[in-house]
Design a protein around this motif. Sequence first.
Motif, PDB file in Angstrom:
ATOM      1  N   VAL A  69       0.841  -1.203   0.000  1.00  9.64           N
ATOM      2  CA  VAL A  69       0.000   0.000   0.000  1.00  9.64           C
ATOM      3  C   VAL A  69       0.876   1.254   0.000  1.00  9.64           C
ATOM      4  CG1 VAL A  69      -1.675   1.360   1.333  1.00  9.64           C
ATOM      5  CG2 VAL A  69      -1.993  -1.108   1.074  1.00  9.64           C
ATOM      6  N   ALA A  70       1.927   1.265   0.812  1.00  9.02           N
ATOM      7  CA  ALA A  70       2.832   2.418   0.854  1.00  9.02           C
ATOM      8  C   ALA A  70       3.490   2.654  -0.499  1.00  9.02           C
ATOM      9  CB  ALA A  70       3.894   2.216   1.933  1.00  9.02           C
ATOM     10  N   SER A  71       3.876   1.592  -1.184  1.00 10.72           N
ATOM     11  CA  SER A  71       4.477   1.721  -2.518  1.00 10.72           C
ATOM     12  C   SER A  71       3.483   2.318  -3.502  1.00 10.72           C
ATOM     13  CB  SER A  71       4.946   0.362  -3.031  1.00 10.72           C
ATOM     14  OG  SER A  71       5.966  -0.147  -2.218  1.00 10.72           O
ATOM     15  N   ALA A  72       2.242   1.882  -3.425  1.00  7.37           N
ATOM     16  CA  ALA A  72       1.202   2.422  -4.305  1.00  7.37           C
ATOM     17  C   ALA A  72       0.984   3.908  -4.047  1.00  7.37           C
ATOM     18  CB  ALA A  72      -0.103   1.650  -4.112  1.00  7.37           C
ATOM     19  N   VAL A  73       0.891   4.276  -2.781  1.00  6.03           N
ATOM     20  CA  VAL A  73       0.679   5.682  -2.429  1.00  6.03           C
ATOM     21  C   VAL A  73       1.875   6.528  -2.867  1.00  6.03           C
ATOM     22  CG1 VAL A  73       0.440   7.297  -0.492  1.00  6.03           C
ATOM     23  CG2 VAL A  73      -0.924   5.195  -0.560  1.00  6.03           C
ATOM     24  N   ALA A  74       3.084   6.015  -2.671  1.00 10.53           N
ATOM     25  CA  ALA A  74       4.289   6.742  -3.073  1.00 10.53           C
ATOM     26  C   ALA A  74       4.342   6.962  -4.586  1.00 10.53           C
ATOM     27  CB  ALA A  74       5.537   5.997  -2.603  1.00 10.53           C
ATOM     28  N   ALA A  75       3.659   6.096  -5.333  1.00 14.96           N
ATOM     29  CA  ALA A  75       3.619   6.220  -6.795  1.00 14.96           C
ATOM     30  C   ALA A  75       2.429   7.053  -7.262  1.00 14.96           C
ATOM     31  CB  ALA A  75       3.577   4.837  -7.431  1.00 14.96           C
ATOM     32  N   GLY A  76       1.625   7.540  -6.323  1.00 14.47           N
ATOM     33  CA  GLY A  76       0.519   8.419  -6.689  1.00 14.47           C
ATOM     34  C   GLY A  76      -0.864   7.807  -6.621  1.00 14.47           C
ATOM     35  N   ALA A  77      -0.994   6.581  -6.164  1.00 11.34           N
ATOM     36  CA  ALA A  77      -2.313   5.957  -6.064  1.00 11.34           C
ATOM     37  C   ALA A  77      -3.163   6.675  -5.020  1.00 11.34           C
ATOM     38  CB  ALA A  77      -2.185   4.486  -5.695  1.00 11.34           C
ATOM     39  N   VAL A  78      -4.434   6.846  -5.344  1.00  7.67           N
ATOM     40  CA  VAL A  78      -5.370   7.464  -4.399  1.00  7.67           C
ATOM     41  C   VAL A  78      -6.499   6.504  -4.022  1.00  7.67           C
ATOM     42  CG1 VAL A  78      -4.890   9.823  -5.124  1.00  7.67           C
ATOM     43  CG2 VAL A  78      -6.688   8.531  -6.278  1.00  7.67           C
ATOM     44  N   ARG A  79      -6.584   5.373  -4.749  1.00  5.08           N
ATOM     45  CA  ARG A  79      -7.618   4.380  -4.477  1.00  5.08           C
ATOM     46  C   ARG A  79      -7.092   3.005  -4.870  1.00  5.08           C
ATOM     47  NH1 ARG A  79     -11.310   2.332  -7.728  1.00  5.08           N
ATOM     48  NH2 ARG A  79     -11.036   3.905  -9.346  1.00  5.08           N
ATOM     49  N   LEU A  80      -7.525   2.004  -4.131  1.00  2.00           N
ATOM     50  CA  LEU A  80      -7.161   0.627  -4.459  1.00  2.00           C
ATOM     51  C   LEU A  80      -8.395  -0.126  -4.936  1.00  2.00           C
ATOM     52  CD1 LEU A  80      -4.813  -0.306  -1.475  1.00  2.00           C
ATOM     53  CD2 LEU A  80      -4.182   0.465  -3.770  1.00  2.00           C
TER      54      LEU A  80
END
Length: 124
Positions: A69-80
């Motif tokens: 999840v942290a990797s996704a957020v660091a790449a700009g993700a706002v929703r999973l």
Amino acid sequence: MPESPVPAAAGAVPELVAEDSKLVILARGARARVAAVEGAAVRDQDGRTYAAASVALPSLTLTALQLAVASAVAAGAVRLEAAAVVSEASTLDAAGHAAVRDLAAEAPIHLAAPDGTLLGTVVE
């Protein structure tokens, strides 16, 4: 509190949609690559995937799901859209569950055994 996945019906072989099966494959790979306790993968709103393994250092401990999840957020993700965890545990850890819920209230979190067998899915 750890979340118990909703198990498949007795005798039924649970099946995942192709995109979620890919998450289980990525989580298995992340776990095996470094012989970690668990592996996880998430898919963001754009279909990008992020895989991670658990981290246990003297100064830092993260579950595989927290790191994915942290990797996704660091790449700009706002929703999973979905997540998967591969572990020998039969329940989903509370910290990883909370991290997914920070970005998605109802995204399925699939829990699979190390061999990829789906144990269940958490949807709450």
